[in-house]
Design a protein around this motif. Structure first.
Motif, PDB file in Angstrom:
ATOM      1  N   TYR A 249       0.847  -1.180   0.000  1.00 21.75           N
ATOM      2  CA  TYR A 249       0.000   0.000   0.000  1.00 21.75           C
ATOM      3  C   TYR A 249       0.893   1.244   0.000  1.00 21.75           C
ATOM      4  O   TYR A 249       1.996   1.226   0.556  1.00 21.75           O
ATOM      5  CB  TYR A 249      -0.892   0.046   1.238  1.00 21.75           C
ATOM      6  N   TYR A 250       0.404   2.316  -0.594  1.00 22.35           N
ATOM      7  CA  TYR A 250       1.072   3.606  -0.491  1.00 22.35           C
ATOM      8  C   TYR A 250       0.210   4.495   0.380  1.00 22.35           C
ATOM      9  O   TYR A 250      -0.993   4.640   0.134  1.00 22.35           O
ATOM     10  CB  TYR A 250       1.262   4.253  -1.869  1.00 22.35           C
ATOM     11  N   VAL A 292     -11.406   3.254  -3.667  1.00 23.42           N
ATOM     12  CA  VAL A 292     -10.441   2.238  -3.202  1.00 23.42           C
ATOM     13  C   VAL A 292      -9.575   2.655  -2.026  1.00 23.42           C
ATOM     14  O   VAL A 292      -8.988   1.794  -1.364  1.00 23.42           O
ATOM     15  CB  VAL A 292      -9.505   1.766  -4.351  1.00 23.42           C
ATOM     16  N   VAL A 293      -9.421   3.942  -1.744  1.00 25.70           N
ATOM     17  CA  VAL A 293      -8.508   4.369  -0.681  1.00 25.70           C
ATOM     18  C   VAL A 293      -9.187   4.220   0.677  1.00 25.70           C
ATOM     19  O   VAL A 293     -10.323   4.642   0.875  1.00 25.70           O
ATOM     20  CB  VAL A 293      -8.053   5.825  -0.912  1.00 25.70           C
ATOM     21  N   ASP A 294      -8.471   3.616   1.620  1.00 26.44           N
ATOM     22  CA  ASP A 294      -8.982   3.419   2.981  1.00 26.44           C
ATOM     23  C   ASP A 294      -8.387   4.463   3.917  1.00 26.44           C
ATOM     24  O   ASP A 294      -7.165   4.684   3.934  1.00 26.44           O
ATOM     25  CB  ASP A 294      -8.613   2.030   3.503  1.00 26.44           C
ATOM     26  N   ALA A 310      -4.260   7.935   4.601  1.00 26.32           N
ATOM     27  CA  ALA A 310      -5.011   7.460   3.431  1.00 26.32           C
ATOM     28  C   ALA A 310      -4.169   6.381   2.767  1.00 26.32           C
ATOM     29  O   ALA A 310      -3.001   6.625   2.430  1.00 26.32           O
ATOM     30  CB  ALA A 310      -5.282   8.609   2.468  1.00 26.32           C
ATOM     31  N   LEU A 311      -4.718   5.176   2.612  1.00 27.81           N
ATOM     32  CA  LEU A 311      -3.970   4.016   2.137  1.00 27.81           C
ATOM     33  C   LEU A 311      -4.482   3.565   0.773  1.00 27.81           C
ATOM     34  O   LEU A 311      -5.660   3.227   0.623  1.00 27.81           O
ATOM     35  CB  LEU A 311      -4.062   2.880   3.148  1.00 27.81           C
ATOM     36  N   LEU A 312      -3.573   3.536  -0.201  1.00 28.01           N
ATOM     37  CA  LEU A 312      -3.889   3.159  -1.574  1.00 28.01           C
ATOM     38  C   LEU A 312      -3.388   1.751  -1.851  1.00 28.01           C
ATOM     39  O   LEU A 312      -2.173   1.501  -1.757  1.00 28.01           O
ATOM     40  CB  LEU A 312      -3.224   4.151  -2.537  1.00 28.01           C
ATOM     41  N   PRO A 313      -4.259   0.784  -2.195  1.00 30.96           N
ATOM     42  CA  PRO A 313      -3.792  -0.571  -2.510  1.00 30.96           C
ATOM     43  C   PRO A 313      -3.139  -0.607  -3.902  1.00 30.96           C
ATOM     44  O   PRO A 313      -3.792  -0.334  -4.913  1.00 30.96           O
ATOM     45  CB  PRO A 313      -5.065  -1.414  -2.464  1.00 30.96           C
TER      46      PRO A 313
END
Length: 318
Positions: A249-250, A292-294, A310-313
């Protein structure tokens, strides 16, 4: 009670059997025994105002009086105030299309995204399928319903836009097939309703829309007198986000004394990252964040500052 079809002890609720507010004075459309199954055919959150051929011009025509209606209510025999209604998500099947939009005046960054935008998705292979955002960006579907709730004891009407202790617009993406939701019952019969089908969504739904889609939902409703909950609780069907949790994740952080502003900063930084790294427009980056961002609370005790990530898969990128 019209337009109700029964197959054995399965009740079928049609998409036109809906109401605009949470209100215990709304007459139930049918009665079931505890433990029986109900099937719902649901519009998308816009109530059928968008379709597979809609364009951005249709966003300006959106009638908010038709947004986030819920279907029902269903009266459950034996449900009394103080009991808990267990909602088992038996199945969720989205339509073959969906939409995501930037709606002026709506969303976490409404002041910064003032022009409308619309993305029409083609949803492939049903609940276990995919949706292509752009070449090289594919989103695994994880259907759920944003609106799930019971009638409140307080006299209505109550808007369907926010969440409440009795449920409502919770937008909890983990309520997928196989999950169990526990809701506090405030009125006799519980008066269960649902709506707002989502094919996929990030935690937070930052632009205010996910992949909004018509949905066929099947639930089992069971009265639980052995447990009491003060606000919604849920059991997931397994590990969280298993279809996207397959690669790194970024993350981008937002830090500050105001948790809302820290959240906005985390999302702003992620939008900048998507624009810079993947060449997306700002509108497309904002909508992709919503899908999609958590959002995660990473630090809440070292005052005065909160830290929100904010976490990007990265699994969505080929």
């Amino acid at each position: 009670m019209t337009n109700i079809q029964k197959s054995g002890r399965t009740i079928h609720v049609h998409r036109n059997q809906r109401h605009a507010f949470w209100d215990h004075s709304v007459e139930p459309i049918d009665t079931i025994q505890s433990g029986e199954i109900v099937e719902f055919d649901l519009f998308d959150s816009a109530g059928g105002q968008f379709g597979p051929t809609s364009t951005v011009e249709d966003v300006a025509k959106l009638d908010f009086a038709l947004v986030d209606h819920v279907n029902g209510p269903i009266y459950v025999e034996g449900a009394e105030p103080g009991d808990t209604l267990e909602v088992e998500i038996v199945d969720l099947q989205p339509a073959t299309w969906g939409w995501t939009a930037v709606i002026p005046g709506f969303g976490l960054l409404a002041d910064e995204f003032t022009e409308p935008a619309l993305k029409i998705w083609q949803l492939e292979d049903g609940a276990d399928g995919w949706a292509e955002f752009a070449p090289g960006i594919r989103i695994p579907l994880a259907p759920f319903c944003g609106e799930i709730g019971l009638a409140p004891a307080a006299p209505g009407p109550h808007s369907t836009i926010p969440p409440y202790r009795h449920g409502g617009n919770m937008d909890t993406k983990h309520l997928t097939k196989g999950a169990h939701l526990y809701l506090p019952i405030e009125v006799q019969g519980a008066l269960y309703s649902m709506g707002d089908g989502h094919a996929a969504q990030g935690d937070g739904e930052v632009c205010g829309t996910a992949i909004e889609a018509p949905m066929h939902a099947t639930v089992r409703l069971t009265v639980r007198k052995d447990i009491q909950v003060q606000e919604p609780q849920f059991l997931t069907s397994g590990p969280l986000t298993v279809r996207t949790n397959t690669a790194p994740y970024y993350g981008t952080d937002g830090i500050g004394p105001d948790p809302a502003e820290a959240t906005r900063n985390a999302v702003r930084h992620m939008i900048d990252h998507l624009v810079r790294t993947y060449g997306l427009s700002r509108n497309d980056a904002y909508m992709l964040c919503s899908v999609v961002v958590d959002l995660k609370l990473c630090e809440v005790v070292d005052m005065p500052n909160w830290l929100v990530a904010a976490l990007l898969p990265l699994s969505i990128f080929s």
